[in-house]
Design an enzyme around this catalytic site. Structure first.
Site, short mmCIF file in Angstrom:
data_model
loop_
_atom_site.label_atom_id
_atom_site.label_comp_id
_atom_site.label_asym_id
_atom_site.label_seq_id
_atom_site.Cartn_x
_atom_site.Cartn_y
_atom_site.Cartn_z
N TYR A 291 3.76 -10.60 -15.85
CA TYR A 291 3.69 -9.14 -15.99
C TYR A 291 4.67 -8.41 -15.07
O TYR A 291 4.42 -7.31 -14.62
CB TYR A 291 2.26 -8.63 -15.74
N GLY B 178 -7.55 -15.28 -17.26
CA GLY B 178 -8.06 -14.60 -16.07
C GLY B 178 -8.21 -15.47 -14.84
O GLY B 178 -8.79 -15.03 -13.85
N GLU C 193 -7.12 -19.13 -22.28
CA GLU C 193 -5.85 -18.43 -22.50
C GLU C 193 -5.23 -17.98 -21.18
O GLU C 193 -5.14 -16.78 -20.91
CB GLU C 193 -6.09 -17.20 -23.38
N PRO C 194 -4.80 -18.90 -20.33
CA PRO C 194 -4.26 -18.47 -19.04
C PRO C 194 -2.86 -17.86 -19.17
O PRO C 194 -2.01 -18.40 -19.88
CB PRO C 194 -4.20 -19.78 -18.24
N GLY C 195 -2.65 -16.76 -18.49
CA GLY C 195 -1.32 -16.15 -18.41
C GLY C 195 -0.80 -16.32 -16.99
O GLY C 195 0.06 -17.15 -16.69
N TYR D 159 -1.57 -1.11 -10.50
CA TYR D 159 -2.86 -1.74 -10.18
C TYR D 159 -3.15 -1.77 -8.68
O TYR D 159 -4.09 -2.44 -8.26
CB TYR D 159 -2.87 -3.21 -10.63
N ARG E 282 3.44 -3.50 -11.09
CA ARG E 282 2.10 -3.89 -10.67
C ARG E 282 1.61 -3.22 -9.38
O ARG E 282 0.46 -2.78 -9.32
CB ARG E 282 1.99 -5.42 -10.54
N CYS F 216 13.15 8.19 -9.71
CA CYS F 216 12.63 9.52 -9.34
C CYS F 216 11.13 9.60 -9.58
O CYS F 216 10.65 10.34 -10.43
CB CYS F 216 13.37 10.59 -10.11
N GLU F 217 10.43 8.78 -8.87
CA GLU F 217 8.96 8.72 -8.90
C GLU F 217 8.54 8.18 -7.54
O GLU F 217 9.36 7.62 -6.82
CB GLU F 217 8.46 7.72 -9.96
N1 LLP Z 1 -6.34 -13.38 -23.02
C1 LLP Z 1 -6.44 -12.08 -23.32
C2 LLP Z 1 -7.16 -11.71 -24.54
C3 LLP Z 1 -5.89 -11.10 -22.47
O1 LLP Z 1 -6.01 -9.83 -22.77
C4 LLP Z 1 -5.21 -11.52 -21.30
C5 LLP Z 1 -4.60 -10.52 -20.42
C6 LLP Z 1 -5.09 -12.89 -21.03
C7 LLP Z 1 -5.68 -13.80 -21.91
C8 LLP Z 1 -4.37 -13.43 -19.83
O2 LLP Z 1 -4.94 -13.01 -18.63
P1 LLP Z 1 -4.39 -13.67 -17.26
O3 LLP Z 1 -4.72 -15.14 -17.31
O4 LLP Z 1 -2.93 -13.45 -17.22
O5 LLP Z 1 -5.10 -12.96 -16.17
N2 LLP Z 1 -0.90 -6.85 -16.80
C9 LLP Z 1 -1.98 -7.10 -15.91
C10 LLP Z 1 -3.12 -7.88 -16.39
C11 LLP Z 1 -3.67 -7.42 -17.71
C12 LLP Z 1 -3.54 -8.51 -18.67
C13 LLP Z 1 -4.08 -8.18 -19.99
N3 LLP Z 1 -4.62 -9.27 -20.70
C14 LLP Z 1 -1.49 -7.52 -14.55
O6 LLP Z 1 -0.30 -7.43 -14.28
O7 LLP Z 1 -2.29 -7.89 -13.71
#
Ligand code: LLP
Length: 402
Positions: free
Chosen positions: A360, A222, A263-265, A306, A302, A332-333
């Protein structure tokens, strides 16, 4: 906003691979990880890349080589991580709402597991007892993140076991003599305020006495990155410093060292990625000028899902006088990427590049309207390579029984 690549580089890629096209900078991913490594104490903090953001094998291998772990949200992501060469010790499976057989499969792999329901905790205890250490995902009842759709730790959220059910958790743990190695929270995405992480960590700190075998606290992902030109992300140095203090407090309370896991994404892969698109049509409608591109929410959902802002650059005419455009797709949306956005004048055929498309973006894409998913290209250490090709009609039909 400054792009990592030059306009000329983007144009060369388009000549070679066409549009729409995803392109990623591996160097940027490496830089982001390096910043984490240099800011946090590597002896007490571990990072697991939330690979749901982008699962391509080349990206996973790059992240593996950096030394980072991987966090998976399904057993298939875990299998992908294994294929990318992560050892079980570096794979974390943070499940939610899953059937127990996926947990059994994760045990087979020997990876770290976070369990997020009382019923799966009960099944885990009944089948494996003390033999397989697990983490418990809790819902800390904290509102966090960019908006409600990406906030996961609040009182109405489906994620994690609600904190107020701690007595039920402890009954299960004691009944089966379970080895609880960690507690986990993930309160949302795009959390700028460091206090939110610490608020969650404090709730975990208060539970330490209940779990004598605990060795880590997992604070989830997050970390916010900048999506708008005038925005800034989470202050990583401040987060690292507060994490250090929290880690000390937790270890003191536990009487043994407690690791902190994250857990950074987005932090690792959002800014590294771009989606290059071409303008098909310009359509004037009263005061609105639509620029219709060869993409849609089938490629980057996104903005529609969102209300997310993605910076857009017209690389064909970056210095033209600015006008307002509503950028739409070709499916078509009502697939609107931006409304009345001030951009350098756009002509049909121009190339528009979307920023922050690494996390994402491709991963949430589909072939809706029977449109092909874009190709993906990775640029890393001076080398540019195709890491997945554009879909074809055969790809779209290959599951159909003809
Ligand atoms: N850990 C868990 C358990 C999660 O559910 C997530 C994201 C992450 C780590 C990584 O979060 P991050 O660091 O990427 O913010 N698809 C959406 C965000 C929802 C992500 C769901 N879980 C978007 O495009 O903003």
């Amino acid at each position: 906003m400054q792009s990592l690549f030059t306009d000329a580089f983007f144009k060369d890629l388009v000549l070679q691979y066409g549009t729409p096209l995803y392109v990623y900078s591996g160097d940027k991913i490496a830089l982001q990880y390096k910043h984490l490594q240099e800011s946090f104490d590597p002896k007490t903090t571990r990072f697991f890349y939330a690979c749901k953001a982008l699962t391509n094998q080349h990206i996973l291998q790059l992240i593996r080589d950096l030394g980072c772990g991987v966090d998976c949200s399904s057993i298939n992501e875990a299998y992908m991580a294994v294929r990318a060469g992560f050892t079980p010790e570096r794979i974390l499976y943070t499940s939610n709402g899953i059937a127990f057989d996926e947990i059994e499969a994760a045990v087979e792999l020997g990876i770290h597991i976070n369990i997020d329901s009382l019923s799966n905790l009960e099944k885990m205890g009944a089948k494996y007892g003390h033999d397989y250490p697990v983490g418990i995902r809790l819902r800390p009842n904290i509102m966090a993140g960019g908006n409600l759709k990406i906030s996961t730790g609040h009182e109405q959220s489906k994620f994690g076991i609600p904190l107020e059910q701690i007595d039920e958790i402890l009954q299960i743990v004691h009944r089966h003599n379970m080895h609880i190695r960690g507690l986990h929270i993930h309160t949302g995405s795009e959390i700028k305020d460091v206090k939110v992480f610490m608020e969650g960590a404090t709730r975990l700190l208060e539970l330490i006495d209940h779990f004598p075998e605990l060795s880590c606290m997992d604070l989830g992902g997050g970390f916010k990155v900048a999506y708008r030109p005038d925005e800034s992300g989470t202050n990583i140095l401040q987060l690292a410093e507060e994490t250090r203090l929290m880690q000390e407090a937790m270890s003191k309370r536990a009487g043994r060292p407690i690791e902190i896991w994250f857990e950074p994404g987005k932090y690792l892969v959002s800014e590294c990625g771009y989606l290059i698109t071409r303008v098909n049509v310009i359509k004037e409608n009263g005061s609105t000028v639509f620029a219709g591109i060869d993409s849609g929410f089938n490629h980057l959902i996104r903005p529609m899902f969102y209300d997310a802002y993605h910076h857009i650059r017209n690389i064909s005419q970056p210095n033209a006088p600015k006008k307002k455009y509503t950028i739409t797709g070709n499916i078509c949306e009502t697939d609107q990427f931006a409304t009345d956005r001030l951009l350098p004048e756009i002509n049909e055929g121009d190339l528009l590049v979307f920023f922050n498309a690494g996390a994402y973006g491709y991963e949430m894409s589909s072939s809706y309207n029977a449109r092909f998913r874009p190709a993906q290209v990775l640029h890393y250490r001076g080398d540019t390579r195709l890491i997945s090709r554009r879909e074809t009609l055969d790809d779209l039909m290959h599951l159909q029984i003809l």
